[in-house]
Design a protein around this motif. Structure first.
Motif, PDB file in Angstrom:
ATOM      1  N   SER A 289      -1.463   9.119 -16.700  1.00 53.08           N
ATOM      2  CA  SER A 289      -2.728   9.321 -15.971  1.00 53.08           C
ATOM      3  C   SER A 289      -3.397   7.978 -15.695  1.00 53.08           C
ATOM      4  O   SER A 289      -3.883   7.737 -14.588  1.00 53.08           O
ATOM      5  N   ARG A 290      -3.403   7.117 -16.693  1.00 56.00           N
ATOM      6  CA  ARG A 290      -4.044   5.804 -16.526  1.00 56.00           C
ATOM      7  C   ARG A 290      -3.302   4.956 -15.491  1.00 56.00           C
ATOM      8  O   ARG A 290      -3.935   4.320 -14.644  1.00 56.00           O
ATOM      9  N   ILE A 291      -1.972   4.956 -15.555  1.00 58.22           N
ATOM     10  CA  ILE A 291      -1.184   4.214 -14.560  1.00 58.22           C
ATOM     11  C   ILE A 291      -1.470   4.743 -13.163  1.00 58.22           C
ATOM     12  O   ILE A 291      -1.644   3.973 -12.216  1.00 58.22           O
ATOM     13  N   SER A 292      -1.547   6.050 -13.032  1.00 59.22           N
ATOM     14  CA  SER A 292      -1.827   6.662 -11.727  1.00 59.22           C
ATOM     15  C   SER A 292      -3.203   6.250 -11.214  1.00 59.22           C
ATOM     16  O   SER A 292      -3.364   5.909 -10.040  1.00 59.22           O
ATOM     17  N   GLU A 293      -4.201   6.253 -12.090  1.00 57.89           N
ATOM     18  CA  GLU A 293      -5.557   5.842 -11.697  1.00 57.89           C
ATOM     19  C   GLU A 293      -5.582   4.377 -11.246  1.00 57.89           C
ATOM     20  O   GLU A 293      -6.212   4.041 -10.240  1.00 57.89           O
ATOM     21  N   ILE A 294      -4.909   3.528 -11.999  1.00 55.54           N
ATOM     22  CA  ILE A 294      -4.879   2.098 -11.663  1.00 55.54           C
ATOM     23  C   ILE A 294      -4.179   1.880 -10.327  1.00 55.54           C
ATOM     24  O   ILE A 294      -4.651   1.117  -9.480  1.00 55.54           O
ATOM     25  N   ALA A 295      -3.054   2.562 -10.123  1.00 62.33           N
ATOM     26  CA  ALA A 295      -2.313   2.421  -8.865  1.00 62.33           C
ATOM     27  C   ALA A 295      -3.152   2.907  -7.687  1.00 62.33           C
ATOM     28  O   ALA A 295      -3.164   2.282  -6.624  1.00 62.33           O
ATOM     29  N   GLU A 296      -3.855   4.009  -7.860  1.00 62.05           N
ATOM     30  CA  GLU A 296      -4.709   4.545  -6.791  1.00 62.05           C
ATOM     31  C   GLU A 296      -5.837   3.570  -6.477  1.00 62.05           C
ATOM     32  O   GLU A 296      -6.130   3.294  -5.310  1.00 62.05           O
TER      33      GLU A 296
ATOM     34  N   ASN B 253       0.828  -1.194   0.000  1.00 62.71           N
ATOM     35  CA  ASN B 253       0.000   0.000   0.000  1.00 62.71           C
ATOM     36  C   ASN B 253       0.872   1.258   0.000  1.00 62.71           C
ATOM     37  O   ASN B 253       0.595   2.214  -0.727  1.00 62.71           O
ATOM     38  N   LYS B 254       1.932   1.246   0.795  1.00 67.22           N
ATOM     39  CA  LYS B 254       2.847   2.386   0.835  1.00 67.22           C
ATOM     40  C   LYS B 254       3.540   2.574  -0.513  1.00 67.22           C
ATOM     41  O   LYS B 254       3.668   3.697  -1.007  1.00 67.22           O
ATOM     42  N   ASP B 255       3.967   1.463  -1.127  1.00 64.77           N
ATOM     43  CA  ASP B 255       4.614   1.536  -2.435  1.00 64.77           C
ATOM     44  C   ASP B 255       3.660   2.075  -3.505  1.00 64.77           C
ATOM     45  O   ASP B 255       4.066   2.852  -4.378  1.00 64.77           O
ATOM     46  N   LEU B 256       2.406   1.689  -3.442  1.00 57.99           N
ATOM     47  CA  LEU B 256       1.418   2.192  -4.403  1.00 57.99           C
ATOM     48  C   LEU B 256       1.177   3.686  -4.209  1.00 57.99           C
ATOM     49  O   LEU B 256       1.012   4.423  -5.177  1.00 57.99           O
ATOM     50  N   LYS B 257       1.176   4.121  -2.968  1.00 60.19           N
ATOM     51  CA  LYS B 257       1.026   5.558  -2.692  1.00 60.19           C
ATOM     52  C   LYS B 257       2.212   6.314  -3.285  1.00 60.19           C
ATOM     53  O   LYS B 257       2.047   7.360  -3.928  1.00 60.19           O
ATOM     54  N   THR B 258       3.412   5.780  -3.094  1.00 62.41           N
ATOM     55  CA  THR B 258       4.606   6.403  -3.668  1.00 62.41           C
ATOM     56  C   THR B 258       4.497   6.445  -5.184  1.00 62.41           C
ATOM     57  O   THR B 258       4.830   7.453  -5.817  1.00 62.41           O
ATOM     58  N   CYS B 259       4.010   5.364  -5.773  1.00 60.07           N
ATOM     59  CA  CYS B 259       3.848   5.295  -7.228  1.00 60.07           C
ATOM     60  C   CYS B 259       2.899   6.380  -7.724  1.00 60.07           C
ATOM     61  O   CYS B 259       3.200   7.078  -8.699  1.00 60.07           O
ATOM     62  N   THR B 260       1.764   6.538  -7.073  1.00 58.52           N
ATOM     63  CA  THR B 260       0.805   7.555  -7.519  1.00 58.52           C
ATOM     64  C   THR B 260       1.380   8.950  -7.346  1.00 58.52           C
ATOM     65  O   THR B 260       1.171   9.817  -8.194  1.00 58.52           O
ATOM     66  N   ASP B 261       2.110   9.180  -6.273  1.00 57.99           N
ATOM     67  CA  ASP B 261       2.753  10.485  -6.071  1.00 57.99           C
ATOM     68  C   ASP B 261       3.764  10.767  -7.178  1.00 57.99           C
ATOM     69  O   ASP B 261       3.830  11.884  -7.708  1.00 57.99           O
ATOM     70  N   GLU B 262       4.555   9.765  -7.546  1.00 61.21           N
ATOM     71  CA  GLU B 262       5.554   9.936  -8.597  1.00 61.21           C
ATOM     72  C   GLU B 262       4.898  10.141  -9.961  1.00 61.21           C
ATOM     73  O   GLU B 262       5.392  10.924 -10.777  1.00 61.21           O
ATOM     74  N   MET B 263       3.791   9.472 -10.223  1.00 57.28           N
ATOM     75  CA  MET B 263       3.074   9.678 -11.477  1.00 57.28           C
ATOM     76  C   MET B 263       2.538  11.104 -11.546  1.00 57.28           C
ATOM     77  O   MET B 263       2.620  11.752 -12.590  1.00 57.28           O
ATOM     78  N   ASP B 264       1.996  11.594 -10.447  1.00 45.38           N
ATOM     79  CA  ASP B 264       1.509  12.974 -10.419  1.00 45.38           C
ATOM     80  C   ASP B 264       2.646  13.953 -10.689  1.00 45.38           C
ATOM     81  O   ASP B 264       2.485  14.922 -11.441  1.00 45.38           O
ATOM     82  N   HIS B 265       3.789  13.698 -10.082  1.00 51.64           N
ATOM     83  CA  HIS B 265       4.959  14.554 -10.300  1.00 51.64           C
ATOM     84  C   HIS B 265       5.385  14.517 -11.770  1.00 51.64           C
ATOM     85  O   HIS B 265       5.688  15.561 -12.371  1.00 51.64           O
ATOM     86  N   ALA B 266       5.393  13.335 -12.361  1.00 52.04           N
ATOM     87  CA  ALA B 266       5.777  13.196 -13.767  1.00 52.04           C
ATOM     88  C   ALA B 266       4.794  13.920 -14.683  1.00 52.04           C
ATOM     89  O   ALA B 266       5.198  14.575 -15.651  1.00 52.04           O
ATOM     90  N   LEU B 267       3.512  13.829 -14.374  1.00 50.55           N
ATOM     91  CA  LEU B 267       2.510  14.515 -15.186  1.00 50.55           C
ATOM     92  C   LEU B 267       2.687  16.029 -15.123  1.00 50.55           C
ATOM     93  O   LEU B 267       2.585  16.721 -16.136  1.00 50.55           O
ATOM     94  N   LYS B 268       2.959  16.537 -13.940  1.00 47.25           N
ATOM     95  CA  LYS B 268       3.175  17.985 -13.803  1.00 47.25           C
ATOM     96  C   LYS B 268       4.419  18.427 -14.558  1.00 47.25           C
ATOM     97  O   LYS B 268       4.429  19.466 -15.220  1.00 47.25           O
ATOM     98  N   ALA B 269       5.470  17.636 -14.469  1.00 45.72           N
ATOM     99  CA  ALA B 269       6.703  17.955 -15.188  1.00 45.72           C
ATOM    100  C   ALA B 269       6.460  17.923 -16.695  1.00 45.72           C
ATOM    101  O   ALA B 269       6.961  18.777 -17.434  1.00 45.72           O
ATOM    102  N   LEU B 270       5.678  16.965 -17.160  1.00 38.75           N
ATOM    103  CA  LEU B 270       5.376  16.839 -18.574  1.00 38.75           C
ATOM    104  C   LEU B 270       4.610  18.064 -19.078  1.00 38.75           C
ATOM    105  O   LEU B 270       4.869  18.560 -20.181  1.00 38.75           O
ATOM    106  N   GLU B 271       3.691  18.556 -18.265  1.00 40.09           N
ATOM    107  CA  GLU B 271       2.936  19.750 -18.644  1.00 40.09           C
ATOM    108  C   GLU B 271       3.854  20.957 -18.801  1.00 40.09           C
ATOM    109  O   GLU B 271       3.661  21.793 -19.680  1.00 40.09           O
ATOM    110  N   GLU B 272       4.857  21.046 -17.944  1.00 39.27           N
ATOM    111  CA  GLU B 272       5.753  22.198 -17.954  1.00 39.27           C
ATOM    112  C   GLU B 272       6.701  22.220 -19.145  1.00 39.27           C
ATOM    113  O   GLU B 272       7.151  23.290 -19.553  1.00 39.27           O
ATOM    114  N   ILE B 273       7.014  21.054 -19.712  1.00 37.56           N
ATOM    115  CA  ILE B 273       8.015  21.017 -20.774  1.00 37.56           C
ATOM    116  C   ILE B 273       7.419  20.887 -22.164  1.00 37.56           C
ATOM    117  O   ILE B 273       8.132  20.626 -23.119  1.00 37.56           O
ATOM    118  N   GLY B 274       6.140  21.102 -22.297  1.00 40.63           N
ATOM    119  CA  GLY B 274       5.475  20.929 -23.584  1.00 40.63           C
ATOM    120  C   GLY B 274       6.158  21.682 -24.715  1.00 40.63           C
ATOM    121  O   GLY B 274       7.026  22.515 -24.494  1.00 40.63           O
TER     122      GLY B 274
END
Length: 92
Positions: A51-58, A5-26
């Motif tokens: 986004s899909r990976i993050s949803e599945i992990a959550e 459960n902790k690892d999945l939380k970390t995964c979703t946090d990292e996916m969110d971070h990656a999505l934000k970074a992706l938006e910034e470098i368009g």
């Protein structure tokens, strides 16, 4: 299960971070329309995938949490039943 459960939380946090970074470098005017379009297409694909990976992990995290709670409840019930057997209360 708590570790998963902790690892999945970390995964979703990292996916969110990656999505934000992706938006910034368009694509920002690379000089060629076809290159900007290719970058935008690539960004869309990654955005959708991340986004899909993050949803599945959550979703998985929530289900693991639910399973953990049910497991703890069942384990507690087994312990209580074994106490009753050991004290002779179960039969009488």
């Amino acid at each position: 299960m708590q570790r998963l459960n902790k690892d999945l939380k970390t995964c979703t946090d990292e996916m969110d971070h990656a999505l934000k970074a992706l938006e910034e470098i368009g694509p920002k005017g690379l000089g060629y329309d076809f290159l900007d379009e290719a970058c935008a297409h690539y960004q869309d694909k990654w955005d959708n995938g991340l986004s899909r990976i993050s949803e599945i992990a959550e979703d998985l995290k929530d289900k693991i949490d639910h399973i953990g709670k049910n497991y703890a409840k069942a384990e507690s019930g087994v312990i209580d039943a074994l106490k009753d057997v050991g004290s002779g209360e179960m039969y009488g």
